[in-house]
Design an enzyme around this catalytic site. Structure first.
Site, PDB file in Angstrom:
ATOM      1  N   ASP A  38      -5.683   1.966  10.028  1.00 18.93           N
ATOM      2  CA  ASP A  38      -4.433   2.401   9.429  1.00 18.93           C
ATOM      3  C   ASP A  38      -3.726   3.334  10.415  1.00 18.93           C
ATOM      4  O   ASP A  38      -4.357   4.194  11.029  1.00 18.93           O
ATOM      5  CB  ASP A  38      -4.698   3.120   8.106  1.00 18.93           C
ATOM      6  CG  ASP A  38      -3.432   3.376   7.328  1.00 18.93           C
ATOM      7  OD1 ASP A  38      -2.642   4.250   7.738  1.00 18.93           O
ATOM      8  OD2 ASP A  38      -3.229   2.719   6.289  1.00 18.93           O
ATOM      9  N   ILE A  39      -2.431   3.171  10.556  1.00 21.01           N
ATOM     10  CA  ILE A  39      -1.662   3.965  11.511  1.00 21.01           C
ATOM     11  C   ILE A  39      -1.562   5.442  11.109  1.00 21.01           C
ATOM     12  O   ILE A  39      -1.374   6.315  11.948  1.00 21.01           O
ATOM     13  CB  ILE A  39      -0.256   3.352  11.732  1.00 21.01           C
ATOM     14  CG1 ILE A  39       0.396   3.936  12.970  1.00 21.01           C
ATOM     15  CG2 ILE A  39       0.617   3.512  10.511  1.00 21.01           C
ATOM     16  CD1 ILE A  39       1.602   3.182  13.455  1.00 21.01           C
ATOM     17  N   HIS A  64      -2.468  -5.615   1.237  1.00 23.57           N
ATOM     18  CA  HIS A  64      -3.404  -4.901   2.101  1.00 23.57           C
ATOM     19  C   HIS A  64      -4.327  -4.022   1.269  1.00 23.57           C
ATOM     20  O   HIS A  64      -3.898  -3.304   0.391  1.00 23.57           O
ATOM     21  CB  HIS A  64      -2.696  -4.099   3.190  1.00 23.57           C
ATOM     22  CG  HIS A  64      -1.646  -3.146   2.723  1.00 23.57           C
ATOM     23  ND1 HIS A  64      -0.402  -3.544   2.285  1.00 23.57           N
ATOM     24  CD2 HIS A  64      -1.646  -1.790   2.645  1.00 23.57           C
ATOM     25  CE1 HIS A  64       0.310  -2.489   1.958  1.00 23.57           C
ATOM     26  NE2 HIS A  64      -0.429  -1.398   2.162  1.00 23.57           N
ATOM     27  N   LEU A  65      -5.604  -4.153   1.577  1.00 27.81           N
ATOM     28  CA  LEU A  65      -6.652  -3.382   0.923  1.00 27.81           C
ATOM     29  C   LEU A  65      -6.948  -2.158   1.776  1.00 27.81           C
ATOM     30  O   LEU A  65      -7.282  -2.284   2.949  1.00 27.81           O
ATOM     31  CB  LEU A  65      -7.923  -4.233   0.768  1.00 27.81           C
ATOM     32  CG  LEU A  65      -9.185  -3.522   0.290  1.00 27.81           C
ATOM     33  CD1 LEU A  65      -8.998  -2.942  -1.112  1.00 27.81           C
ATOM     34  CD2 LEU A  65     -10.373  -4.479   0.324  1.00 27.81           C
ATOM     35  N   HIS A  66      -6.800  -0.969   1.166  1.00 27.39           N
ATOM     36  CA  HIS A  66      -7.159   0.284   1.846  1.00 27.39           C
ATOM     37  C   HIS A  66      -8.640   0.553   1.629  1.00 27.39           C
ATOM     38  O   HIS A  66      -9.130   0.454   0.503  1.00 27.39           O
ATOM     39  CB  HIS A  66      -6.378   1.464   1.252  1.00 27.39           C
ATOM     40  CG  HIS A  66      -4.927   1.459   1.563  1.00 27.39           C
ATOM     41  ND1 HIS A  66      -4.410   2.106   2.656  1.00 27.39           N
ATOM     42  CD2 HIS A  66      -3.874   0.891   0.920  1.00 27.39           C
ATOM     43  CE1 HIS A  66      -3.101   1.951   2.673  1.00 27.39           C
ATOM     44  NE2 HIS A  66      -2.747   1.216   1.632  1.00 27.39           N
TER      45      HIS A  66
END
Length: 136
Positions: free
Chosen positions: A31-32, A99-101
């Protein structure tokens, strides 16, 4: 693929990212703006807009996102016993590509991060799977 989607551009290598795993169906990358020591996103290569777009045929894909994402968190030294996993729900998606965190450890998350990744705008994988299974 969507031509304006940042995640589709990451998949096609038009935009650089730190990729940890990739196969024909999915990608796991950093993740950015990480919310903790380890924060990865697991995404399908097929452009799916959000959790509301999922169907029963997507259940195996969701399970693959979860399985591969958890494995990467472990490989990166994350604590799977202190891990947050889930999806933002519309209209609270920052990117319109499913999107899955996967975030670990939770105990190191800031107050702002805790607010972003909890509540009714963030849902667990189990809740998403239950919702998909209940669709007619």
């Amino acid at each position: 693929m969507s031509t304006n989607c940042i995640f589709c551009k990451i998949i096609s290598d038009e935009v650089t990212s730190t990729k940890y795993f990739e196969n024909d169906e999915l990608l796991v990358f950093k993740d950015i703006k990480p919310a903790s020591k380890v924060h990865v996103l697991a995404i399908p290569k097929k452009h799916i807009v959000n959790v509301n777009s999922l169907t029963k045929s997507d259940i195996p894909l969701i399970n693959q996102l979860l399985e591969n994402g958890k494995r990467i968190v472990e490989e990166l030294g994350g604590d799977t016993e202190d891990m947050l996993m889930g999806f933002h729900k519309p209209p609270f998606n920052s990117i319109s590509h499913l999107h899955l965190h996967l975030i670990s450890p939770c105990k190191d998350m800031s107050l702002i991060s805790r607010l972003m990744f909890c509540g009714w705008w963030f849902t667990s994988v189990d809740n998403v799977l239950t919702a998909i299974k209940s669709k007619l």
